[in-house]
Design an enzyme around this catalytic site. Structure first.
Site, PDB file in Angstrom:
ATOM      1  N   ASP A 117      43.049  43.960  39.169  1.00  7.39           N
ATOM      2  CA  ASP A 117      42.389  45.028  38.420  1.00  7.39           C
ATOM      3  C   ASP A 117      43.156  46.323  38.648  1.00  7.39           C
ATOM      4  O   ASP A 117      43.750  46.526  39.709  1.00  7.39           O
ATOM      5  CB  ASP A 117      40.933  45.190  38.869  1.00  7.39           C
ATOM      6  CG  ASP A 117      40.055  44.035  38.444  1.00  7.39           C
ATOM      7  OD1 ASP A 117      40.256  43.519  37.327  1.00  7.39           O
ATOM      8  OD2 ASP A 117      39.155  43.660  39.203  1.00  7.39           O
ATOM      9  N   ASP A 133      39.168  42.041  31.053  1.00  4.19           N
ATOM     10  CA  ASP A 133      37.759  42.429  31.096  1.00  4.19           C
ATOM     11  C   ASP A 133      37.373  43.215  29.843  1.00  4.19           C
ATOM     12  O   ASP A 133      36.295  43.024  29.282  1.00  4.19           O
ATOM     13  CB  ASP A 133      37.469  43.292  32.334  1.00  4.19           C
ATOM     14  CG  ASP A 133      37.750  42.562  33.641  1.00  4.19           C
ATOM     15  OD1 ASP A 133      37.636  41.327  33.682  1.00  4.19           O
ATOM     16  OD2 ASP A 133      38.074  43.256  34.628  1.00  4.19           O
TER      17      ASP A 133
END
Length: 151
Positions: A117, A133
């Site tokens: 991330d 995401d």
């Protein structure tokens, strides 16, 4: 009319490519855990590893989450192959985004044992996320738009 299915798969492939390229850039250019301003007041870049699922649920679950990502991706490919040509543009966009999100994060789980991330919203506390995401959330938005449109 295999053309729609082709565009779904091409769109998903493009989104996966963008997701994986962004993650490689983060790995090469960001020190782990350190926020770096990108869009002032809105978005920072911060490299973190998530070995769980959304919002860091199911910590240390990368292996079985990797299998789930694989099964979801295969299921979506079968579904696209069987039904994709019948879908509206919003449904097709949702399928492309959902496939891209599943593949993007699944690749990380299989390759690294965790999801990479790197996007951090600044105005409020929110988990760090990635383009896969974003694609999954766009899939939900496309399905909502389709549901409202059909009313």
């Amino acid at each position: 009319m295999a053309g729609k299915r082709f565009w779904i798969l091409l769109s998903a492939a493009g989104l996966v490519l963008l997701d994986q390229l962004s993650k490689q850039w983060w790995l090469q250019n960001l020190p782990p855990g350190v926020s770096q301003r990108w869009i002032p007041g809105l978005l920072n870049l911060r490299l973190v590893w998530n070995d769980g699922a959304a919002f860091s649920l199911f910590r240390n679950g990368a292996l079985w989450l990797g299998w789930i990502s694989l099964l979801v991706s295969v299921g979506l490919l079968i579904w696209i192959g069987r039904r994709g040509r019948q879908w509206s543009r919003w449904q097709a966009a949702a399928a492309a985004c959902l496939l891209a999100g599943s593949l993007g994060n699944g690749i990380d789980r299989w390759r690294y044992g965790a999801v990479i991330d790197g996007l951090e919203l600044v105005p409020f506390s929110f988990p760090v996320f990635n383009l896969a995401d974003v694609a999954i959330n766009l899939a939900v938005l496309c399905l909502l738009i389709e549901a409202i449109r059909q009313r």
